[in-house]
Write a protein that holds these residues in place. Structure first.
Motif, mmCIF file in Angstrom:
data_model
loop_
_atom_site.group_PDB
_atom_site.id
_atom_site.type_symbol
_atom_site.label_atom_id
_atom_site.label_comp_id
_atom_site.label_asym_id
_atom_site.label_seq_id
_atom_site.Cartn_x
_atom_site.Cartn_y
_atom_site.Cartn_z
ATOM 1 N N ARG A 28 2.977 2.976 3.108
ATOM 2 C CA ARG A 28 4.513 2.964 2.992
ATOM 3 C C ARG A 28 5.081 4.309 3.257
ATOM 4 O O ARG A 28 5.970 4.387 4.027
ATOM 5 N N ASP A 71 0.802 -1.163 -0.009
ATOM 6 C CA ASP A 71 -0.154 -0.012 -0.116
ATOM 7 C C ASP A 71 0.834 1.253 -0.159
ATOM 8 O O ASP A 71 1.476 1.482 1.007
ATOM 9 N N THR A 72 0.794 1.944 -1.202
ATOM 10 C CA THR A 72 1.618 2.968 -1.278
ATOM 11 C C THR A 72 1.723 4.223 -0.119
ATOM 12 O O THR A 72 2.617 4.756 0.465
#
Length: 240
Positions: free
Chosen positions: A89, A85-86
């Motif tokens: 992150r 999950d960007t």
């Protein structure tokens, strides 16, 4: 520069000397530096041995490494497979307390540019991972390119000729963009050793360690990261 990649995403059962805990990372780093490494790259682990970029785990690793290798740059992975999950992150990296000297950011992964901007805003160097010409284009046209510490060229092809074709394509992208940054050439598995003389010929640094290979060029199992570093120095034309 010869960078020691101490563990990567490998599992403990792949090699008895694979460093996982913070103490093991610190011990392996000290031995690798004594053998000739000029920087270290680690994949931080949580208490259960899984890869992590959580603040507590990164801090624990950095705190252990600093006194073990004083003055040696410490880098960590931010690979998207650790936290896919960007947004999460980005949030986890924003919470880092004890900061490494640099972090590797792969530019074929989503969220690379904002993550690199975050790291730079916190005075953490960015080692831009570039595995393909497309990733090189993405990096070269980003707002962070000129401010990054260096480029990590890491072609994934296991055939040397194919891997060098990718390296040439990446170099062409940077030449067109007028981008001149220090580079590390990173061979993986079957190209790990053959990339070292290629790096020397180009004036690049090299990365080697258990992340890249568990065996020496003769096929025998390496006893430690330090042994891999010493062999890389021999192949590169210098002695520890």
């Amino acid at each position: 520069m010869l960078q020691a990649a101490l563990n990567g995403s490998r599992r403990r059962d792949e090699h008895p000397a694979l460093p996982v805990t913070s103490w093991e990372l610190a011990t392996a780093a000290a031995a690798a530096v004594a053998a000739g490494a000029g920087a270290v790259h680690v994949h931080v682990r949580d208490p259960d041995g899984g890869e992590s970029i959580a603040a507590a785990d990164v801090s624990r690793a950095v705190i252990a490494l600093r006194p073990a290798i004083p003055g040696i740059p410490i880098g960590v992975s931010t690979g998207a497979w650790i936290v896919p999950d960007t947004g999460l992150r980005y949030h986890l990296v924003a919470e880092w307390g004890e900061r490494p000297d640099y972090a590797s950011v792969n530019f074929h992964e989503r969220g690379a540019e904002p993550l690199a901007e975050l790291l730079l805003s916190r005075d953490i160097g960015v080692e831009a991972g570039v595995a393909t010409a497309a990733a090189a284009e993405r990096f070269a046209t980003s707002v962070v390119a000129a401010r990054c510490l260096r480029v990590l060229m890491e072609p994934q092809e296991q055939d040397l000729a194919a891997a060098l074709h990718t390296v040439a394509a990446i170099e062409a992208v940077f030449a067109r963009a007028g981008l001149a940054l220090p580079c590390i050439l990173h061979g993986v598995d079957h190209t790990a050793w053959s990339m070292i003389p290629e790096a020397v010929a180009r004036g690049y640094g090299s990365r080697i360690g258990f992340e890249d290979t568990l065996t020496l060029p003769d096929g025998s199992m390496a006893a430690s990261n330090a042994v891999l570093i010493a062999e890389a120095r021999r192949i590169g034309g210098s002695s520890p």
